[in-house]
Design an enzyme around this catalytic site. Structure first.
Site, PDB file in Angstrom:
ATOM      1  N   LYS A   1       0.807  -1.218   0.000  1.00  0.00           N
ATOM      2  CA  LYS A   1       0.000   0.000   0.000  1.00  0.00           C
ATOM      3  C   LYS A   1       0.843   1.272   0.000  1.00  0.00           C
ATOM      4  CE  LYS A   1      -4.281  -1.778   0.614  1.00  0.00           C
ATOM      5  NZ  LYS A   1      -5.469  -1.447  -0.175  1.00  0.00           N
TER       6      LYS A   1
ATOM      7  N   SER B   1       1.397  -9.595  -0.162  1.00  0.00           N
ATOM      8  CA  SER B   1       0.985  -8.194  -0.115  1.00  0.00           C
ATOM      9  C   SER B   1       1.330  -7.453   1.167  1.00  0.00           C
ATOM     10  CB  SER B   1      -0.517  -8.093  -0.374  1.00  0.00           C
ATOM     11  OG  SER B   1      -1.237  -8.852   0.577  1.00  0.00           O
TER      12      SER B   1
END
Length: 312
Positions: free
Chosen positions: A51, A300
């Site tokens: 992110k 991730s």
């Protein structure tokens, strides 16, 4: 909609502010699947998740007048921390709406980067965020529908394909679809013969149902999963990009997701949160289709309090 040129521009914009994360392999996983697997370690990224890429791209792209008003978002954790990190890099205020159920480790990270937090019920995130935005005048950086965010997330796949250019398949988790959309655009440009596969918990399977029906489906109300980063509904522009690029979704059980996270911890010595471990679980779910393939996976994130570990 975003293009590969947007991803390339994002890579230039965020260079020096995020890590170029390593790609690692596992002979054990290769033997299990009969394939060659390459794991892109975004769990080692700034703020502990991919992110950081999208948030930095969105915040750094703002003009000075807009940035001075501050930035605001709603997030269960990783995007929240990423936006706070990016805002701190640019010395502007950040405001974050988080669900009360967000893991403590993620809440503490957001506070540590200097953001102001408001808590709410999971279903109230967008409403509370909109009200707070009206109060502050801050710029909304949506966690997955913002095109600058999507383009930034696509840089992870760009680096992966630069390091391992001859992949047959790229696997990423899917929640709101920012990473998946950016990946789909990037793979289509850099490796058109490769497919993109999205991993999603069965308990919150709106992306799978959306792509199966061709109509974007609402999020699963009251759905519970250890993959807390994947609770959000698939975004509208994200859905369109996934449809355009023929992304396939593989749903996984909670048991498979936790077993994958435990495998990465035990065998790879990698701390990967359950949301990130979905990619390994998805490969195991369709193992019979993968023999001889070269597969790139994006791990991730690695922000976890290990509450899931006794269940694994």
């Amino acid at each position: 909609m975003i293009t590969f040129e947007d991803v390339q521009a994002a890579a230039a914009r965020i260079a020096g502010s995020v890590h170029r994360t390593p790609v690692v392999t596992s002979s054990t996983l290769d033997r299990e699947l009969g394939a060659s697997v390459f794991l892109k370690c975004e769990n080692l990224q700034k703020v502990g998740a991919f992110k950081a890429r999208g948030a930095c791209n969105a915040v750094f792209a703002l003009d000075d007048v807009a940035a001075a008003r501050g930035v605001i978002t709603h997030s269960s954790g990783n995007h929240a921390a990423a936006l706070a990190f990016a805002a701190a890099r640019r010395s502007v205020p950040s405001y974050v709406v988080m669900p009360r159920t967000a893991p403590k480790v993620k809440v503490e990270a957001v506070r540590g980067y200097g953001a102001e937090i408001r808590f709410c019920q999971q279903s109230e995130r967008e409403q509370v965020c909109a009200e707070w935005q009206r109060e502050t005048g801050a710029v909304l950086v949506h966690p997955f529908e913002d095109p600058m965010v999507m383009a930034g997330q696509g840089t992870a796949a760009m680096e992966l394909l630069q390091d391992v250019p001859d992949l047959d398949l790229v696997v990423v988790p899917v929640g709101g679809g920012g990473l998946c959309a950016g990946t789909a655009v990037t793979v289509a440009a850099m490796r058109p013969s490769a497919r993109v596969l999205a991993a999603e918990p069965l308990a919150v399977d709106d992306a799978a149902r959306s792509l199966a029906t061709g109509v974007r489906q609402p999020r699963v109300e009251g759905g519970t999963t250890w993959g807390d980063g994947l609770l959000t509904a698939l975004g509208e522009p994200n859905f369109a990009l996934l449809m355009r690029h023929g992304v396939r979704v593989v749903t996984i059980t909670e048991e498979a997701m936790l077993a994958a996270a435990r495998f990465l911890l035990d065998r790879q010595k990698l701390v990967v949160e359950p949301s990130g471990a979905t990619v390994v679980a998805a490969m195991r779910t369709i193992a019979g289709e993968l023999a001889g393939k070269r597969i790139g996976c994006v791990l991730s994130g690695g922000n976890t309090d290990f509450a899931w570990l006794p269940k694994a």
